[in-house]
Scaffold this motif. Structure first.
Motif, PDB file in Angstrom:
ATOM      1  N   ARG A 137      -2.951  -2.616  15.701  1.00 46.93           N
ATOM      2  CA  ARG A 137      -2.483  -2.287  14.361  1.00 46.93           C
ATOM      3  C   ARG A 137      -1.728  -3.488  13.829  1.00 46.93           C
ATOM      4  NH1 ARG A 137      -1.802   3.833  14.057  1.00 46.93           N
ATOM      5  NH2 ARG A 137      -2.492   4.491  16.102  1.00 46.93           N
TER       6      ARG A 137
ATOM      7  N   LYS B  96     -11.882   4.367  -1.234  1.00 44.29           N
ATOM      8  CA  LYS B  96     -10.695   3.564  -1.543  1.00 44.29           C
ATOM      9  C   LYS B  96      -9.462   4.400  -1.858  1.00 44.29           C
ATOM     10  CE  LYS B  96     -12.541   0.334  -4.373  1.00 44.29           C
ATOM     11  NZ  LYS B  96     -12.524  -0.823  -5.277  1.00 44.29           N
ATOM     12  N   ALA B  97      -9.637   5.496  -2.611  1.00 47.01           N
ATOM     13  CA  ALA B  97      -8.477   6.302  -2.995  1.00 47.01           C
ATOM     14  C   ALA B  97      -7.812   6.925  -1.773  1.00 47.01           C
ATOM     15  CB  ALA B  97      -8.888   7.397  -3.977  1.00 47.01           C
TER      16      ALA B  97
ATOM     17  N   ARG C  56      -9.263   7.905   6.124  1.00 48.53           N
ATOM     18  CA  ARG C  56      -8.918   6.860   5.154  1.00 48.53           C
ATOM     19  C   ARG C  56     -10.059   5.873   4.947  1.00 48.53           C
ATOM     20  NH1 ARG C  56      -3.290   5.863   7.861  1.00 48.53           N
ATOM     21  NH2 ARG C  56      -1.954   7.389   6.821  1.00 48.53           N
TER      22      ARG C  56
ATOM     23  N   THR D   8     -12.525   6.241  12.030  1.00 47.46           N
ATOM     24  CA  THR D   8     -13.614   5.791  11.171  1.00 47.46           C
ATOM     25  C   THR D   8     -14.845   6.648  11.487  1.00 47.46           C
ATOM     26  OG1 THR D   8     -14.378   4.186  12.788  1.00 47.46           O
ATOM     27  CG2 THR D   8     -12.779   3.417  11.159  1.00 47.46           C
TER      28      THR D   8
ATOM     29  N   ALA E 173      -7.439   5.479   1.100  1.00 47.64           N
ATOM     30  CA  ALA E 173      -6.797   4.476   1.947  1.00 47.64           C
ATOM     31  C   ALA E 173      -5.280   4.555   1.872  1.00 47.64           C
ATOM     32  CB  ALA E 173      -7.268   3.081   1.552  1.00 47.64           C
ATOM     33  N   LYS E 174      -4.777   5.165   0.819  1.00 49.80           N
ATOM     34  CA  LYS E 174      -3.326   5.226   0.647  1.00 49.80           C
ATOM     35  C   LYS E 174      -2.771   6.622   0.883  1.00 49.80           C
ATOM     36  CE  LYS E 174      -3.647   1.233  -2.076  1.00 49.80           C
ATOM     37  NZ  LYS E 174      -3.127   0.335  -3.056  1.00 49.80           N
TER      38      LYS E 174
ATOM     39  N   ILE F 255      -6.570  -1.698  12.730  1.00 51.14           N
ATOM     40  CA  ILE F 255      -6.053  -0.926  11.607  1.00 51.14           C
ATOM     41  C   ILE F 255      -5.103  -1.855  10.863  1.00 51.14           C
ATOM     42  CG2 ILE F 255      -4.728   1.083  10.864  1.00 51.14           C
ATOM     43  CD1 ILE F 255      -5.535   2.497  13.419  1.00 51.14           C
TER      44      ILE F 255
ATOM     45  N   ASP G  21       1.136   0.100  -3.062  1.00 50.01           N
ATOM     46  CA  ASP G  21       1.463   1.034  -1.989  1.00 50.01           C
ATOM     47  C   ASP G  21       0.828   0.521  -0.702  1.00 50.01           C
ATOM     48  OD1 ASP G  21       2.297   3.211  -0.550  1.00 50.01           O
ATOM     49  OD2 ASP G  21       1.594   4.677  -2.019  1.00 50.01           O
ATOM     50  N   VAL G  22       1.194   1.130   0.420  1.00 53.64           N
ATOM     51  CA  VAL G  22       0.567   0.738   1.660  1.00 53.64           C
ATOM     52  C   VAL G  22      -0.854   1.301   1.672  1.00 53.64           C
ATOM     53  CG1 VAL G  22       0.755   0.781   4.162  1.00 53.64           C
ATOM     54  CG2 VAL G  22       2.811   0.974   2.778  1.00 53.64           C
ATOM     55  N   ALA G  23      -1.820   0.417   1.915  1.00 49.68           N
ATOM     56  CA  ALA G  23      -3.203   0.885   2.033  1.00 49.68           C
ATOM     57  C   ALA G  23      -3.668   0.576   3.451  1.00 49.68           C
ATOM     58  CB  ALA G  23      -4.095   0.176   1.030  1.00 49.68           C
ATOM     59  N   TYR G  24      -4.360   1.508   4.048  1.00 46.04           N
ATOM     60  CA  TYR G  24      -4.829   1.295   5.407  1.00 46.04           C
ATOM     61  C   TYR G  24      -6.304   0.944   5.399  1.00 46.04           C
ATOM     62  CZ  TYR G  24      -0.296   3.030   6.719  1.00 46.04           C
ATOM     63  OH  TYR G  24       1.058   3.163   6.868  1.00 46.04           O
ATOM     64  N   ARG G  25      -6.655  -0.087   6.157  1.00 48.29           N
ATOM     65  CA  ARG G  25      -8.032  -0.591   6.227  1.00 48.29           C
ATOM     66  C   ARG G  25      -8.470  -0.621   7.669  1.00 48.29           C
ATOM     67  NH1 ARG G  25      -9.463   0.135   1.381  1.00 48.29           N
ATOM     68  NH2 ARG G  25      -7.611  -0.197   0.117  1.00 48.29           N
ATOM     69  N   TYR G  26      -9.767  -0.497   7.871  1.00 47.15           N
ATOM     70  CA  TYR G  26     -10.292  -0.394   9.229  1.00 47.15           C
ATOM     71  C   TYR G  26     -11.458  -1.339   9.417  1.00 47.15           C
ATOM     72  CZ  TYR G  26      -7.467   3.698   8.797  1.00 47.15           C
ATOM     73  OH  TYR G  26      -6.393   4.517   8.582  1.00 47.15           O
TER      74      TYR G  26
ATOM     75  N   GLY H 289      -6.854   0.159  -4.078  1.00 44.43           N
ATOM     76  CA  GLY H 289      -7.447   1.487  -4.113  1.00 44.43           C
ATOM     77  C   GLY H 289      -7.197   2.302  -5.359  1.00 44.43           C
TER      78      GLY H 289
ATOM     79  N   THR I  31      -9.714  -3.950  -1.721  1.00 42.44           N
ATOM     80  CA  THR I  31      -8.568  -3.316  -1.081  1.00 42.44           C
ATOM     81  C   THR I  31      -7.620  -2.654  -2.065  1.00 42.44           C
ATOM     82  OG1 THR I  31      -7.372  -5.395  -1.095  1.00 42.44           O
ATOM     83  CG2 THR I  31      -8.621  -4.887   0.875  1.00 42.44           C
TER      84      THR I  31
END
Lengths: 305, 416
Positions: free
Chosen positions: B5, A144-145, A140, A193, A147-148, B84, B70-75, B58, B56
């Motif tokens: 998380r 960006k695409a 993810r 990552t 990430a969801k 997370i 929607d839920v977006a996951y970032r790190y 996406g 963020t």
């Protein structure tokens, strides 16, 4: 061997990620009739294979691996791919883009990159072999695409992803229901990552293709990328070739994948380099993501990983 | 280095995406090419600042509409921790997305606009995080720069929220005044608010203690997969693979296999090619037993004197996630740990108003994004615990059998 037992019952981030990925492999093996692992020989797919090895040990990995052969793969990558497949005693299916072009399954108009032609080749093989789940090494953090994207990413009978209509994914309860003709893409590395991948390769002393490490190579500068001179990349008259010390951060097809100048010869040196890197691995070296901000989203909808 | 998380909730107006952009930027998780893309988009839209929120958002439709759907996951990672983020949309029509993001979170981050104070939305977010049993909650009072860093404004929100939180189950609450846009108290303590003697948001995220949130007492090991190599080298090997959901397993432990009730002892625990002396959540291991008892996927290994009672009558809170409402008599597929069966809705006891906590007992159905207390009867016994005790053995999903879509998320109150 690292110790995974801690007096205070804490797991390091790598151990947590490993446990999560192993859980995913076992769920899929238990619930899907015919899984397959997409194995390119690149570092992410090698880490996937290592996790699958751990998930089922001492039994063999209970599914085959599938490689989409673009005809433009680096020799070093194919060599490492074969080492892994032989060591683990796996069945390997090679889906050839060349063959798909000959059979008219995909059309090479001279403008479309091999990466895009992979889509049709891949979907055709999944359909022909009747695979119901395909593990991919997508993360993810790449784009960006992504990430969801869910861990279990549902594909309709045209192999397409509908980003607006994804199934909710809660806790670690994965929903593997599909109808005939549909399949599921599975992303066990979703929460890893780039740095996690390298930390893991370093910790586990995992064999990866030599081109990830610094070496001398004849390159040409094109569209801001350093491309390796080969039968797939022939310098134009206006272009000058140079011999530089470089390494690859990703290994796609030769015509599209650039390298970066680097002196990192070991995994530890690569980790140091990434920790201070200023550009994402795709931004630096993948021509196919550069056309528009939504490039990845478009290819994903069509069925690209 | 360990892992945290966390789920964020809030709308564009609260500055949530700006805050996440700020955390990513200040922890150097954002790369130059990503920043350049955002800068050029900001410019082409005629903004006179870099809109960090663009980092963020996406999917293309979200970028165009300027909302997170929607839920977006970032790190990101600091030298202390890897993080997370489950970034969820704030509006009521996306409650299901927020429930999804909160389901795996150790910490929930709720944002309020200092100028507005607590809103219905921020209360709802706290209610949902509490319902999902997210053990740590941070209320970030944002846009302090727009109220001249005024202590009285912060104190009022602090007091109001603390009093509201007493009605909820929030074991750990932290309230921090910040400015996401300017960076006050995000990574570094702000000099603009000398009256605030707490820590910065990042400092809190890096140091909040989460290891003890897991249940290390009640042994729960749902069997996922039976490992049988049948090779020459491992001819008689038979191992039960799974992820520890609770307690600490050790070789020699007397265990019971559910639902059969057969007992045995743990002969050994394998993690890949080596034996380990202890397994605890969330480790994925393979357990071998001394006796040749019949164990298969969906079974659970627990301790002889501490095992869940197999239950077919389930009382649970359900968040409904699809357009067609949930109604009594409806039949659905259910997945609980590694067990799958069918469930029938016996009764909908009440609908919970997540804004006011009011219980509407006259309800006949649960619509999309609504949460209610429901009685289910299942075809297979569930080996479950109350969700308040164990988030893994206390949760389930409901699946529409015709479409295959996940339509409900359940949190078990009790089973019998």
């Amino acid at each position: 061997m690292t110790s995974n037992t801690h007096a205070d019952y804490r797991l390091s981030q790598l151990d947590q990620l490993e446990a999560e990925s192993i859980h995913i492999f076992r769920e899929v093996a238990a619930e899907f009739e015919k899984p397959v692992l997409m194995f390119s020989g690149g570092k992410d797919s090698i880490v996937m294979l290592r996790l699958a090895e751990k998930a089922f040990y001492p039994a063999k990995i209970p599914f085959p691996v599938l490689q989409v052969d673009t005809g433009l793969d680096f020799d070093e990558v194919l060599e490492t791919r074969d080492n892994w497949v032989n060591r683990l005693g796996l069945r390997m299916i090679v889906a050839s883009v060349e063959e798909a072009i000959e059979k008219g399954i995909v059309v090479d108009d001279g403008k479309t990159s091999r990466n895009r032609l992979q889509i049709g080749t891949l979907l055709n093989t999944i359909e022909e072999e009747g695979f119901t789940a395909a593990f991919g090494g997508g993360r993810r953090d790449e784009e960006k695409a992504r990430a969801k994207e869910r861990v279990y990413s549902h594909r309709d009978d045209f192999g397409q992803w509908d980003p607006k209509n994804q199934r909710p994914e809660l806790w670690s309860l994965y929903n593997g229901r599909i109808h005939g003709g549909e399949h599921m893409r599975i992303f066990p590395l979703s929460n890893w990552t780039e740095l996690d991948i390298w930390d893991y390769i370093h910790r586990e002393e995992i064999e990866i293709p030599s081109i990830y490490f610094a070496h001398e190579r004849e390159v040409v500068r094109r569209d801001g990328m350093l491309l390796s001179v080969s039968d797939a990349v022939v310098p134009k008259e206006s272009e000058q070739t140079e011999t530089l010390t470089v390494r690859f951060r990703t290994v796609g097809d030769k015509s599209q994948t650039g390298c970066v100048e680097s002196t990192a010869k070991t995994t530890a040196e690569i980790i140091d380099e990434i920790a201070i890197a200023k550009v994402t691995e795709r931004g630096a070296t993948r021509g196919d993501d550069r056309f528009s901000e939504a490039a990845m989203e478009d290819r994903k909808k069509e069925g690209y990983f | 280095m360990d892992l945290l998380r966390f789920a964020t909730a809030g709308s564009v107006d609260d500055g949530k995406s700006t805050l996440i952009g700020r955390l990513l930027l200040d922890s150097k998780a954002i790369f130059e090419d990503q920043l350049e893309a955002v800068e050029s988009t900001s410019q082409s839209r005629g903004y006179d600042y870099t809109d960090l929120a663009l980092l963020t958002d996406g999917l293309r439709s979200e970028r165009e509409q300027g909302i997170t759907i929607d839920v977006a996951y970032r790190y990101f990672a600091t030298p202390k921790r890897k993080f997370i983020i489950a970034d969820t949309p704030g509006h009521v029509q996306y409650t299901r997305n927020m429930v999804t993001g909160a389901s795996t979170a150790d910490l929930g981050l709720v944002l309020v606009d200092a100028r507005q104070g607590l809103t219905e939305q921020s209360r709802r977010h706290a209610v949902l995080l509490s319902l999902l049993r997210v053990p740590h909650l941070v209320l970030a009072v944002n846009k302090m720069d727009l109220v001249d860093y005024d202590q009285a404004t912060f104190d009022k929100i602090h007091e109001e929220f603390t009093s509201f939180a007493t009605k909820l189950s929030i074991p750990d609450l932290e309230i921090i005044p910040i400015s996401a846009k300017l960076g006050d108290n995000v990574v570094k303590r702000s000099e603009n608010m000398p009256w605030y003697d707490g820590q910065s948001l990042m400092h809190h995220l890096e140091n909040v203690h989460v290891a003890s949130d897991r249940d290390l007492v009640d042994t729960r090991f749902p069997v996922q997969y039976v490992v049988r190599p049948k090779s020459d080298e491992f001819h008689d090997y038979r191992g039960y693979a799974g992820q520890v959901a609770g307690g600490v397993l050790k070789p020699g432990d007397e265990v019971v296999v559910l639902p059969s009730g057969l007992t045995s002892k743990i002969a050994g625990i394998d993690l890949f090619d080596h034996e380990i002396t202890e397994a605890y959540p969330p480790m994925s291991v393979t357990v071998r037993l001394e006796d040749d008892v019949d164990v298969s996927r969906g079974d659970m290994i627990a301790r002889v004197n501490n095992a869940p009672k197999p239950s077919q009558d389930i009382d649970a809170m359900i968040c409904w996630m699809t357009n067609e409402p949930l109604r009594p008599r409806q039949k659905l597929a259910i997945k609980h740990t590694t067990r799958t069966g069918r469930a029938m809705v016996k009764d909908i006891q009440y609908r919970l108003d997540v804004n006011t906590l009011h219980r509407d007992q006259d309800t006949k159905e649960l619509a999309l994004n609504e949460i209610g207390r429901v009685q289910l009867r299942t075809t297979v016994p569930l080996l479950c615990d109350p969700y308040s005790k164990n988030r893994t053995t206390g949760s389930f999903i409901l699946i529409d059998e015709a479409t295959g879509v996940t339509v409900g998320a359940g949190m078990i109150n009790s089973g019998s």
